[in-house]
Scaffold this active site. Structure first.
Site, PDB file in Angstrom:
ATOM      1  N   ASP A 108       4.767   0.032  -2.168  1.00 22.14           N
ATOM      2  CA  ASP A 108       5.046   0.124  -3.605  1.00 22.14           C
ATOM      3  C   ASP A 108       6.504  -0.229  -3.877  1.00 22.14           C
ATOM      4  O   ASP A 108       7.353  -0.149  -2.973  1.00 22.14           O
ATOM      5  CB  ASP A 108       4.801   1.557  -4.098  1.00 22.14           C
ATOM      6  CG  ASP A 108       3.346   1.965  -3.937  1.00 22.14           C
ATOM      7  OD1 ASP A 108       2.479   1.077  -3.905  1.00 22.14           O
ATOM      8  OD2 ASP A 108       3.101   3.180  -3.826  1.00 22.14           O
TER       9      ASP A 108
HETATM   10  N1  URA Z   1       1.027   4.673   0.277  1.00 17.86           N
HETATM   11  C1  URA Z   1       1.568   4.712  -0.965  1.00 17.86           C
HETATM   12  O1  URA Z   1       1.204   5.522  -1.772  1.00 17.86           O
HETATM   13  N2  URA Z   1       2.534   3.823  -1.250  1.00 17.86           N
HETATM   14  C2  URA Z   1       3.001   2.906  -0.374  1.00 17.86           C
HETATM   15  O2  URA Z   1       3.895   2.136  -0.706  1.00 17.86           O
HETATM   16  C3  URA Z   1       2.432   2.881   0.914  1.00 17.86           C
HETATM   17  C4  URA Z   1       1.451   3.778   1.211  1.00 17.86           C
END
Ligand code: URA
Length: 243
Positions: A108
Site C-alpha cells: 500500500d
Molecule cells: N497487507 C496490507 O494490508 N498492506 C500491505 O501493503 C501489504 C500487506
C-alpha cells in the site's frame, strides 16, 4: 538476423553504458563504440545482445536480460509503474524503465519495506502465486492490545466475505503506550490483507512494514527509498533461506 536483436542505442541504455537512449546517441558520437570489433556510430544498428560483443572504449558490455532490484520502499510512493498524481516505486530506480519493469506484488502507499522490482514475469508469478506459499513477514504496529482470541483468529484463519485467510504466524514483540508491536507472517497477498486481518480482530494498523520475503531481509544499511541490485542466484538463495 536472430529475433533477439535490438537497436544499439537501446543496448547501450540497457547495459548502463548510457543513461538513456538519447544519451546513447551522445556516447556513440563521443566514444569509441565497437560492435564485433568495428567502430559503429549508428544508433539504429541492430545487435544481438546474446552474441555480438559490444565494447565502449575497449570495455566489453555485459547484458542481463532479466534484472532484480530490492527496494526499501518508503511510505508515500505507489506500487505501480505509473501514476498521474503520485510518485511510483519505479521513479526511485532510474535504471529500471517502467515500460519493462514492475513491482512484484504490491505494498500500500503508506506501507514501507521490501519490494522487488524486476522485468522477469515468470519470477514475479512464482513469488506471488499463493500455491508457492512464499512467506512474507510484516512488522506491524496496531492500536490496542491484541487479545488471545485475536491471536487465535489471526493464526488460524479469518473468513471475510471474499476469502478466508490461510494460517499465519504471529509473534508478539511489545505492548506500550496503548500500541502493540508484532510480526505477522502470511503466505498470501490479498489487497490490504494485513490491515483487514487486524481490523477484524479489533486492532487497527497504524504502521506497516514488510521486513522479509521468505528469508530475504532488507539489506543492511539500505535506507527507505534506496535499492540494491541482486543477481537471480543471490535472490533465489536469500528467499529460500529460513526466516
Ligand atoms: N497487507 C496490507 O494490508 N498492506 C500491505 O501493503 C501489504 C500487506
Amino acid at each position: 538476423m536472430s529475433k533477439t536483436t535490438m537497436r544499439l542505442d537501446r543496448f547501450l541504455a540497457l547495459t548502463n553504458a548510457a543513461k538513456s537512449r538519447s544519451d546513447a546517441k551522445k556516447v556513440l558520437k563521443m566514444q569509441a563504440v565497437t560492435v564485433n570489433g568495428t567502430i559503429c556510430r549508428l544508433a539504429e544498428q541492430q545487435v544481438d545482445p546474446e552474441s555480438d560483443p559490444v565494447m565502449v572504449n575497449g570495455v566489453l558490455l555485459t547484458y542481463r536480460k532479466y534484472r532484480y532490484f530490492v527496494l526499501n520502499k518508503p511510505a508515500g510512493v505507489i506500487s505501480a509503474t505509473k501514476d498521474r498524481i503520485s510518485e511510483t516505486v519505479l521513479t526511485l530506480i532510474p535504471e529500471a524503465d517502467p515500460k519493462d519493469y514492475f513491482p512484484v506484488g504490491r505494498l500500500d502507499k503508506d506501507t514501507e519495506g521490501l519490494l522487488i522490482i524486476t522485468n522477469d514475469g515468470a519470477f514475479a508469478h512464482n513469488l506471488t502465486s499463493p500455491a508457492k506459499k512464499v512467506p512474507k513477514t510484516y512488522f506491524t504496529k496496531t492500536e490496542g492490545q491484541v487479545s488471545e482470541e485475536g491471536i487465535r483468529m489471526l493464526t488460524c484463519g479469518i473468513t471475510f466475505s471474499d476469502y478466508t485467510t490461510k494460517p499465519a504466524k504471529f509473534e508478539f514483540l511489545s505492548y506500550e503506550d496503548g500500541f502493540t508491536e508484532c510480526l505477522l507472517t502470511i503466505t498470501e497477498g490479498h489487497f490490504h490483507q494485513v490491515k483487514r486481518m487486524f481490523h477484524e480482530v479489533g486492532n487497527d494498523v497504524v504502521f506497516l512494514k514488510r521486513i522479509a520475503i521468505g528469508g530475504l531481509r532488507i539489506p543492511e544499511g539500505l535506507m527507505a527509498g534506496q535499492y540494491k541490485e541482486f543477481s537471480r542466484e543471490e535472490l533465489d538463495e536469500a528467499i529460500s533461506q529460513l526466516y
